[in-house]
Structure formats: structure tokens, C-alpha cells
Design an enzyme around this catalytic site. Structure first.
Site, PDB file in Angstrom:
ATOM      1  N   TRP A  40       0.824  -1.201   0.000  1.00  0.00           N
ATOM      2  CA  TRP A  40       0.000   0.000   0.000  1.00  0.00           C
ATOM      3  C   TRP A  40       0.867   1.264   0.000  1.00  0.00           C
ATOM      4  CZ3 TRP A  40      -3.809   2.250  -1.769  1.00  0.00           C
ATOM      5  CH2 TRP A  40      -4.584   3.208  -1.125  1.00  0.00           C
ATOM      6  N   LYS A  96     -14.746  -3.321   7.751  1.00  0.00           N
ATOM      7  CA  LYS A  96     -14.911  -4.111   6.523  1.00  0.00           C
ATOM      8  C   LYS A  96     -13.879  -5.230   6.458  1.00  0.00           C
ATOM      9  CE  LYS A  96     -11.152  -2.543   4.300  1.00  0.00           C
ATOM     10  NZ  LYS A  96     -10.115  -3.292   3.543  1.00  0.00           N
ATOM     11  N   GLY A 113     -10.916   3.692   1.416  1.00  0.00           N
ATOM     12  CA  GLY A 113     -11.796   3.390   0.297  1.00  0.00           C
ATOM     13  C   GLY A 113     -11.475   2.027  -0.278  1.00  0.00           C
TER      14      GLY A 113
END
Length: 347
Positions: free
Chosen positions: A14, A195, A137
Site C-alpha cells: 500500500w 470491513k 476506500g
């Protein structure tokens, strides 16, 4: 903020993807990794072969293991470290941090205390919330690095901070990264954290051999639990219908690129948690977040049966198939909109 000097802390997949994006946006970037050998290897190869193979680093990305050097003169600092490392890295960065630098948390998770990553950064850096932005996101690093159209949201209590972050990351000349803003920091961060827990459950369903009906039910009710907890701590329900909520859940709950999904799938096929983590080989934020979420829900008095069931599977030896069965056999009830239009009912 074309021409800005940006320090990206964390050279995993990332952090590396974000460093490449920022360099392509005209920033000069210092990518920091705590491991000198790994940092040196990336610098020589001009590629992070361990975590993001095939994605060449632009010439304007400097790689270093020297944290003060990475931070020197930075206009913005991006924390792309695992959630469990956020406090330690931020504490180490505090003395070398330029006083006016914009702080961007690109980490997703919860501390064992239940603190969100921006709250951890604020404590460790001893700075105000107005200096910090949360980025979250449906952003799988491999797809972003491949130039696939991607969208995200940056959230801060300060309008100037979120606009600066939007200018840093938004790609204007290529259809790669579209950036939206929000002032709901709690909602954006909680959506990105929870999530990962739900994605473990989605992988578990596939690993057990269940179909799309099961996975869709689990993900939808998991989202309902997220909204219930989020609104209890001051987040807005509509935030969870956006990119950092349902958007991120769609990306990670059904993709083999998601570490958390792969953890769940492996456990569903019979692997232990330790074996599943070893197979993935990178930090899966959903695992520690499940533990933190279990405690947070308990202390807040919020009913989260799915999160509790996943906690039992990961940490208490519960049988995955029996855990799903127990969830299905709970007493029937109305879905939220049938009885209280403004709130979600318990799962």
C-alpha cells in the site's frame, strides 16, 4: 500540491503504491521502511519485489530507512504502516516531524483500546485533529499500481486539511485515482476498519463451500452492525453507504487480492489462524481489528452478533460451520427499515 515534498512511511504494497501515485502527481517522495536491508533492496531494484512486484518506482521516489531524513522538510506525511505499528512509528516520528506538515493516515484498523488510527496518530504525535486526514476506500494496492480506475475518500474535521489531501492524491490527467472529501472522520475510519472483519467472514463462507446467497447475507448484515456501532459513536449512517463503507466492503469481501478474505477462506477450508496468517505472509488488519471490535462493542453495549461470532472462530476455537449455523438460527426479526426508518435493527 504539485511539487510538494511527501514522506510515505511504510514500504508495504500500500505504501509503495501510494508513493508511486504521489510521484506521478508531481510530488517528490521519500519512501521509508524500517528494515534497512529491504529499503536498500528497493532502492537498487527500483521496485518493491517483496510486496508489489512489477511496479517500477519513478525517479522522484527516494527510498530510505532513515526516519528523520524521510521527514526532513516534508509538506505532508503519509502513514501507510500496519495499524499495530502506528503508535510506535508516530512516536518515533514526533521529534522530526515538520510542525506544519499535513498528516495523512492511510492505515485501516483499531487499536486494542478501540482507538481509530487518526486518534492514535494525534496522541502519539501530540498534534490536533485539524492537522490529520484519514484516507480510506476500495483501494487494492495491486490494482492501483496497475493504473486501474480507483476512487477513495479523505476525511478531516478541517476543510483545509481535507482539500490539501484531495489535491495531493487526485489524478487530474489520468483516470487512475478519484478523490472525494468528507468531514465524518469516525465514519470513514470505522468503515475501513470493520470491513476487514467482514471480509474475513466472507472468505470463511467461500472456504466452507457456501454460495453467494450466504456471503451476501453475511456482508449485508455485517454492514448493518457497522452502521449500528458507527452511529453510536457519532458517525453518520450515510457515510457507510459510501466508498469507505459499502465500497470498500465490496472490494475486499469478494476479492482474492484481499488478505483478510484469504485468511477467512483458508480457515473455512480447515487451516488454523496461525497457518492462514503464514500463508498470506503479510499483515491482515482484520484479525487484530476483530479482537478490538469485540471489546469495543461490549464496552459500548452494541449488539454485533456477526463480529462476536468471528471473534469466537479466530480466538476461541469456535467451529466455523457451527458459528454460521448459530447466526442463522437466531430468532427472526424485522430488518431495520420496517420498524425504525432512521436506524438499523440488530442483525
Amino acid at each position: 500540491m504539485t511539487g510538494a515534498a511527501v514522506a510515505v512511511l511504510g514500504a508495504g504494497s500500500w505504501g509503495t503504491a501510494l508513493a508511486r501515485l504521489l510521484a506521478d502527481n508531481g510530488c517528490s517522495v521519500r519512501l521509508w521502511d524500517r528494515d534497512p536491508a529491504h529499503s536498500a533492496r528497493i532502492g537498487i531494484d527500483r521496485e518493491n519485489k517483496r510486496y508489489l512486484p512489477g511496479a517500477a518506482l519513478p525517479p522522484t521516489v527516494e527510498v530510505t530507512a532513515d526516519l528523520p531524513a524521510a521527514l526532513n522538510g516534508a509538506d505532508a506525511v503519509v502513514f501507510a504502516v500496519p495499524g499495530g505499528a502506528m503508535r510506535n512509528v508516530a512516536e518515533r516520528a514526533r521529534l522530526a516531524l515538520p510542525p506544519d506538515a499535513l498528516i495523512i493516515s492511510a492505515a485501516k484498523g483499531l487499536e486494542p483500546s478501540g482507538l481509530r488510527m487518526s486518534e492514535v496518530a494525534a496522541e502519539a504525535l501530540e498534534c490536533g485533529a485539524a492537522q490529520i486526514v484519514a484516507l480510506s476506500g476500495p483501494n487494492l494496492a495491486v490494482e492501483l499500481a496497475a493504473g486501474m480506475p480507483t476512487a477513495t475518500v479523505v476525511a478531516s474535521v478541517a476543510s483545509e486539511a481535507r482539500q490539501r489531501a484531495q489535491q495531493l492524491f487526485h489524478t487530474r490527467h489520468t483516470p487512475v485515482f478519484r478523490v472525494y472529501t468528507s468531514d465524518d472522520v469516525a465514519g470513514v475510519e470505522l468503515g475501513g476498519a470493520v470491513k476487514n472483519v467482514i471480509a474475513i467472514g466472507a472468505g470463511l463462507c467461500d472456504g466452507l463451500g457456501f454460495g453467494d446467497n450466504t456471503k451476501a447475507a453475511l456482508m449485508t448484515r455485517g454492514l448493518a452492525e457497522t452502521v449500528r456501532l458507527g452511529t453510536a459513536i457519532g458517525a453518520r449512517a450515510d457515510t457507510f453507504m459510501g466508498l469507505s463503507g459499502v465500497g470498500d466492503l465490496m472490494a475486499t469481501g469478494a476479492s482474492n487480492l484481499s488478505r483478510n478474505y484469504r485468511i477467512g477462506a483458508a480457515i473455512g477450508r480447515g487451516a488454523s489462524l496461525d497457518d492462514a496468517l503464514a500463508t498470506v505472509g503479510q499483515v491482515a488488519e482484520g484479525v487484530p481489528t476483530t479482537s478490538a471490535l469485540y471489546r469495543l462493542a461490549g464496552s459500548a453495549g452494541i449488539e454485533m452478533p456477526l463480529a462476536c461470532a468471528l471473534y469466537g472462530v479466530l480466538f476461541s476455537g469456535s467451529d466455523p460451520r457451527e458459528a454460521i449455523t448459530a447466526l442463522m438460527l437466531r430468532p427472526p426479526r424485522a430488518e431495520g427499515g420496517e420498524t425504525r426508518p432512521d436506524r438499523f435493527e440488530p442483525a
